[in-house]
Design a protein around this motif. Structure first.
Motif, short mmCIF file in Angstrom:
data_model
loop_
_atom_site.label_atom_id
_atom_site.label_comp_id
_atom_site.label_asym_id
_atom_site.label_seq_id
_atom_site.Cartn_x
_atom_site.Cartn_y
_atom_site.Cartn_z
N ILE A 28 0.84 -1.20 0.00
CA ILE A 28 0.00 0.00 0.00
C ILE A 28 0.87 1.25 0.00
N PHE A 29 1.91 1.25 0.86
CA PHE A 29 2.81 2.40 0.93
C PHE A 29 3.55 2.61 -0.40
N ILE A 30 3.99 1.51 -1.02
CA ILE A 30 4.71 1.61 -2.29
C ILE A 30 3.79 2.16 -3.38
N THR A 31 2.54 1.69 -3.39
CA THR A 31 1.57 2.19 -4.37
C THR A 31 1.31 3.68 -4.19
N LEU A 32 1.12 4.10 -2.92
CA LEU A 32 0.92 5.52 -2.65
C LEU A 32 2.15 6.34 -3.05
N GLU A 33 3.32 5.75 -2.84
CA GLU A 33 4.55 6.45 -3.22
C GLU A 33 4.62 6.66 -4.72
N PHE A 74 5.12 20.38 -3.45
CA PHE A 74 5.88 20.17 -2.21
C PHE A 74 5.19 19.15 -1.31
N ILE A 75 3.86 19.24 -1.22
CA ILE A 75 3.10 18.30 -0.38
C ILE A 75 3.22 16.88 -0.94
N CYS A 76 3.11 16.73 -2.26
CA CYS A 76 3.20 15.40 -2.88
C CYS A 76 4.59 14.78 -2.69
N ILE A 77 5.64 15.57 -2.89
CA ILE A 77 6.99 15.04 -2.71
C ILE A 77 7.23 14.70 -1.24
N THR A 78 6.68 15.51 -0.35
CA THR A 78 6.77 15.18 1.08
C THR A 78 6.10 13.85 1.36
N GLY A 79 4.94 13.61 0.72
CA GLY A 79 4.26 12.32 0.87
C GLY A 79 5.12 11.16 0.37
N VAL A 80 5.85 11.37 -0.74
CA VAL A 80 6.74 10.32 -1.25
C VAL A 80 7.81 9.98 -0.23
N LEU A 81 8.44 10.99 0.34
CA LEU A 81 9.53 10.77 1.30
C LEU A 81 9.01 10.15 2.60
N TYR A 87 7.82 2.60 5.31
CA TYR A 87 7.96 1.17 5.02
C TYR A 87 9.41 0.70 4.97
N SER A 88 10.37 1.64 4.84
CA SER A 88 11.78 1.23 4.83
C SER A 88 12.38 1.20 6.23
N GLY A 89 11.79 1.96 7.14
CA GLY A 89 12.28 1.96 8.51
C GLY A 89 13.47 2.88 8.74
N HIS A 90 13.83 3.71 7.76
CA HIS A 90 14.94 4.65 7.94
C HIS A 90 14.67 5.90 7.10
N LEU A 91 15.44 6.93 7.33
CA LEU A 91 15.27 8.17 6.58
C LEU A 91 15.56 7.94 5.10
N PRO A 92 14.77 8.53 4.21
CA PRO A 92 14.96 8.30 2.77
C PRO A 92 16.13 9.12 2.21
N LEU A 93 17.34 8.79 2.64
CA LEU A 93 18.54 9.51 2.22
C LEU A 93 19.69 8.56 1.94
N TYR A 97 18.32 7.59 -5.78
CA TYR A 97 16.92 7.95 -6.03
C TYR A 97 16.40 8.82 -4.89
N GLU A 98 16.63 8.40 -3.67
CA GLU A 98 16.13 9.15 -2.52
C GLU A 98 16.80 10.52 -2.41
N SER A 99 18.09 10.60 -2.73
CA SER A 99 18.77 11.89 -2.65
C SER A 99 18.25 12.85 -3.71
N PHE A 100 17.92 12.34 -4.91
CA PHE A 100 17.36 13.20 -5.95
C PHE A 100 15.96 13.68 -5.56
#
Length: 344
Positions: A28-33, A74-81, A87-93, A97-100
């Motif tokens: 579900i999280f991946i689909t929303l992402e 900005f809100i949508c990209i915030t939702g992606v991060l 679902y990854s359990g850590h900061l998206p950095l 891909y996550e850095s971009f």
């Protein structure tokens, strides 16, 4: 014996149920992402067209629409991060891909902060919106699917310094790129003004009156052309002043972020590898980039330089940021590399 088997069966069933439930939430999280990523990319594309349109036909309504579109982006990209971190359990950095995506998020945030401060950001949107769109597009459309997937952090990344170092470095990249692009735009507009002035002077020298002199209509036309020329140059001169000012502010802020990022990275490196500085290619290019922008700020603050000379230095810094960020990483050199291009 039967009771023990029943207990084991119930225990295994509960574990399997929890695994399936967790996998279901992850899907579900991946689909929303994915939905948020594609929506935000489409929005950045539309917002870029809007702000480029304001360069040709200045309009307060277009600028207002672009600002609202940037907020939704900005809100949508915030939702992606946020989804990715859940679902990854850590900061998206932790990967390219996550850095971009974080870089695109930072460009959007910079634009919003400037608009909230009440500044005239219609021209700045022509810089921040394409920056957000191109970085977002490269992350979602340019990178292989394998590199877009989240993975477990390697031991060296399992540190509280991850957020401090990487976030400061990426924020510095975003602000330095915006400041450098403002300098590049300053140089382009200045060169156009100078070329028009030279052409106008040449035409005035080549024009010679006939026996009867200029006609009344010709004089009126020349006066009108001269007024329009001066008015257009006044607007461009005002714009170049704003670009020069915001370039200085952006680079000053980005330089501070870069300094904090390098220092925190040195502390992290000592914690992970036992050395503050190892002259890794990424570290070397970061130091070169830091030096170039230090020269820019030195010329502005201590030498009092303004205009073209510091803008040329900032333009050089634009290319150095991309070499430091992508050039070293993608070639598979050093400890910071992602090694994408070497596998193509």
């Amino acid at each position: 014996m039967i009771d023990d088997i029943s207990i084991d069966f119930i225990f295994l069933s509960s574990i399997l149920f929890k695994i399936k439930l967790r996998d279901g939430f992850i899907m579900i999280f991946i689909t929303l992402e994915h939905i948020s990523a594609h929506v935000s990319f489409s929005l950045t594309f539309v917002v870029t067209l809007i702000y480029w349109g304001t360069l040709i036909y200045p309009s307060e309504e277009l600028s207002c629409s672009g600002g609202k579109g940037m907020i939704v982006t900005f809100i949508c990209i915030t939702g992606v991060l946020v989804n990715r971190s859940l679902y990854s359990g850590h900061l998206p950095l932790s990967n390219l891909y996550e850095s971009f995506m974080f870089l695109s998020w930072s460009s959007s945030m910079i634009h919003i902060v400037i608009e909230v401060r009440g500044q005239d950001a219609w021209w700045l949107g022509a810089i921040t919106a394409p920056s957000a769109m191109l970085t977002h597009g490269f992350a979602t459309l340019g990178l292989p699917d394998k590199m877009q997937q989240s993975a477990m952090l390697v031991p060296a990344l399992q540190s509280h310094w991850l957020m401090m170092h990487v976030s400061m470095i990426l924020l510095s990249y975003a602000t330095l790129l915006c400041g450098s692009l403002s300098s590049i735009a300053f140089l382009v507009i200045t060169s156009q003004i100078n070329r028009k002035i030279i052409l106008s002077a040449d035409n005035s020298c080549l024009r010679s009156p006939n026996k009867n002199g200029y006609s009344h209509d010709q004089e009126k036309k020349d006066l009108k052309d001269s007024f329009c020329f001066r008015f257009a140059n006044y607007r461009k001169s005002k714009l170049t002043h704003q670009l020069d000012n915001w370039s200085y502010r952006g680079i000053g802020l980005g330089f501070s972020f870069l300094t904090i990022g390098i220092l925190s990275g040195a502390v992290w490196a000592n914690e992970a590898w036992g050395s503050y500085w190892s002259w890794d290619p990424k570290e070397t290019w970061a130091l070169i980039t830091w030096t170039i922008f230090a020269i820019y700020l030195h010329t502005r603050i201590n030498r009092g330089w303004q205009g073209e000379k510091p803008a040329i230095v900032a333009s050089l810094g634009f290319f150095l940021v991309w070499i430091c960020y992508l050039g070293v990483d993608l070639l598979g050199i050093g400890l910071h590399s992602y090694g994408w291009l070497i596998h193509l």
